[in-house]
Design an enzyme around this catalytic site. Structure first.
Site, mmCIF file in Angstrom:
data_model
loop_
_atom_site.group_PDB
_atom_site.id
_atom_site.type_symbol
_atom_site.label_atom_id
_atom_site.label_comp_id
_atom_site.label_asym_id
_atom_site.label_seq_id
_atom_site.Cartn_x
_atom_site.Cartn_y
_atom_site.Cartn_z
ATOM 1 N N CYS A 386 6.257 64.338 85.227
ATOM 2 C CA CYS A 386 6.238 62.734 85.358
ATOM 3 C C CYS A 386 5.626 62.534 86.420
ATOM 4 C CB CYS A 386 7.675 62.485 85.650
ATOM 5 S SG CYS A 386 8.109 60.660 85.244
ATOM 6 N N HIS A 511 10.336 64.126 80.822
ATOM 7 C CA HIS A 511 10.916 65.091 81.453
ATOM 8 C C HIS A 511 11.527 66.151 80.273
ATOM 9 C CE1 HIS A 511 11.073 63.337 85.198
ATOM 10 N NE2 HIS A 511 11.248 62.308 84.505
ATOM 11 N N GLU A 513 12.461 69.170 80.891
ATOM 12 C CA GLU A 513 13.470 69.838 81.411
ATOM 13 C C GLU A 513 15.018 69.509 80.651
ATOM 14 O OE1 GLU A 513 11.825 67.861 83.087
ATOM 15 O OE2 GLU A 513 12.759 66.769 84.421
#
Ligand code: GLN
Length: 538
Positions: A386, A511, A513
């Protein structure tokens, strides 16, 4: 999966102190039940007045977890998703803000015409409704409901009352309460103390809730004598006093709980029509084993501005650990602040990989650019997420003739705004819930490192940002060698970039993650770790 019975509820409350791992305890019980083959969901109740966690400072509250349907939620939903290996909906995070907003909206519509609108029954009814809406959304067998904060907090009271009512309405045999407490060890006295647990259980009983299980968190294991004492004073069965001392990895907690036969306890208490079978956790046991290896070790620097509180980057940390374990290495994560005049060169030289995480605001931005410069100069594997990806684009532009390039987030009078606000964001005034949020499709370009990582062209990832790669510079930067390796399906938005002439330098606007699981590491994290492992051998 075929439905075995009506939804059962496990309600988790906390006592003594916060941050003792209620989220992990809840997620771990969920993992056990999932392993048994049940369809499990989890809800987090946050009694604060904020509507969602989107506007909360990560320093205070840790990371904002984004669900695929675009809700900005508490980081506990991240634990639930990782442990349960499910995708939760935004409605799995209930806040006082959301409850009151909907009750007040209904009052304004005339939905309670004539009635005096009160905490009991209107707020409590709405809380129960929200819990059931989530349960009914996918016909869950079991729903875990974790109440944030500790018993006794003023703002928790309407929730405790609603949960007590839920037990009566759903039937006592279908709802159980688990109280998570902390057993402090006093060095001076040389003993553990159970009094705080007795007090918080008493507090819970004063609102009409008797816990069925008490999970005692402690730094070291407690003995059976102490468990017996807690059982006696808190009026629970001896077997239902469960101790979870600090573990090497959070993923071990389901195994510790299962050693106490908690699965069997739950199955019996709420009448789940299945056979508890601890061997069903064997796959999880393997994952835990791989997460516990200590060598070979690689050093990965997370370089950002929220480094004082590790929870700010919790999903990134977990993703690195998952990916490392999956290739048989240990990820040693080093948090370095980018909000410095100059990066600590000694610390930098120790790093085998550099990750630049997301973030908001200018502070620490130049430090991120310096870290990227360092990774480029030294061929250190580099991953930007990001704002991290935006930093990579900015730094690449500056190095390639676009002097002073920057993001218009930090300066609105720029010669080269290589990162700019998205068109649809320009007219938005409110801060809460107005970014580009949630899951979007992305097309991966073949022949890139990104494609090598994913091994497919159509993927979906979660977003949370207002700014974007500025298409005015797409051709110019590509001419200088920047690789665009992922775009929106219509080719309009640049979603992933790679830096040329570098072993592995990938930046993504989304993202990744949020989608990593201990048993299923995210492809980009895995590829990053593989590059790091290669680099560390040189
Ligand atoms: N501040 C940047 C934006 O809004 C990046 C956001 C982020 O890293 N999550 O686009």
């Amino acid at each position: 999966m075929e439905r075995i019975f009506l939804t059962k509820y496990i309600i988790i409350t906390g006592g003594v102190v916060s941050s003792i791992g209620k989220g992990i305890t809840s997620a771990s019980m969920g993992r056990i039940l999932r392993s048994y083959g049940l369809n499990v969901s989890a809800i987090k109740i946050d009694p604060y007045l904020n509507w969602d966690s989107g506007t909360l400072n990560p320093y205070q509250h840790g990371e904002v977890f984004v669900t695929s349907d675009g809700m900005e939620t508490d980081l506990d939903l991240g634990h639930y998703e990782r442990f349960l290996d499910v995708e939760l909906k935004g409605l799995a995070n209930i806040t006082t803000g959301k409850v009151y907003e909907s009750v007040i909206a209904k009052e304004r519509e005339g939905g309670y015409l004539g009635e005096c609108v009160q905490v009991i029954p209107h707020i409590t009814n709405r809380i129960k409704e929200m819990i059931r809406e989530n349960s009914e959304s996918a016909d869950y067998d079991v729903v875990l409901v974790e109440l944030g904060g500790t018993v006794g907090d003023i703002e928790s009271q309407p929730f405790l009352e609603a949960l007590r009512q839920l037990r009566n309405e759903e039937g006592r045999e279908n709802v159980m309460f688990v109280h998570v407490t902390f057993i402090p060890y006093l060095d001076a006295a040389g003993e553990f103390k159970t009094k705080p647990t007795q007090h918080s259980t008493k507090e819970l009983r004063s609102v009409g809730i008797n816990p069925d299980v008490i999970v005692c968190r402690s730094q070291k294991p407690i003995d059976d004598g102490l468990r017996g004492k807690i059982a006696h004073f808190c009026d629970v069965d001896f077997e239902a006093v469960v101790n979870t001392p600090d573990a090497d990895t959070i993923y071990e907690v389901p195994l510790v709980l299962e050693e106490h036969s908690i699965g069997e306890l739950i199955v019996k208490r709420i009448g789940l029509n299945i056979k508890p079978d601890s061997s069903k956790l064997n796959e999880w046991r393997e994952v835990v084993k791989s997460l516990k290896i200590k060598e070979p070790k690689v050093n990965i620097g997370i370089i950002g501005k929220y480094v004082e509180l590790e929870d700010s980057y919790i999903s990134i940390r977990e993703s690195l650990l998952h990916a490392a374990a999956s290739i048989g290495v240990k990820a040693n994560i080093i948090y370095l602040s980018s909000d410095v005049e100059e990066l600590d060169q000694d610390a930098m030289s120790e790093l085998d990989g550099i990750l630049i995480p997301g973030g908001f605001g200018e502070r620490g931005f130049e430090g991120k650019l310096d870290a990227i410069e360092y990774a480029i100069e030294n061929n250190v594997p580099l991953f930007g997420i990001c704002l991290g990806m935006q930093s990579m684009v900015t730094q690449f532009a500056r190095r390639n003739g676009f002097s002073g390039a920057n993001s218009s987030e930090f300066d609105d009078d720029l010669k080269f705004p290589v990162i700019d606000m998205m068109e649809e964001q320009k007219k938005i005034k409110n801060m809460g819930g107005t970014m580009r949020l949630g899951s979007y499709g992305c097309k991966i370009i073949e022949g890139t490192k990104t494609y090598e990582a994913y091994g497919e062209s159509d993927i979906e990832e979660r977003h949370r940002h207002r700014y974007e790669f500025n298409n005015d510079y797409r051709d110019g930067l590509q001419e200088k060698g920047l690789i665009i390796s992922g775009t929106s399906p219509d080719d309009f938005l640049v979603e992933i970039i790679e830096l040329p002439n570098h072993p592995w330098a990938v930046g993504c606007q989304f993202h990744p993650e949020f989608k990593s699981r201990p048993n299923r590491p995210h492809p980009l994290f895995k590829a990053f770790l593989e590059a790091i492992h290669d680099y560390s051998k040189n």
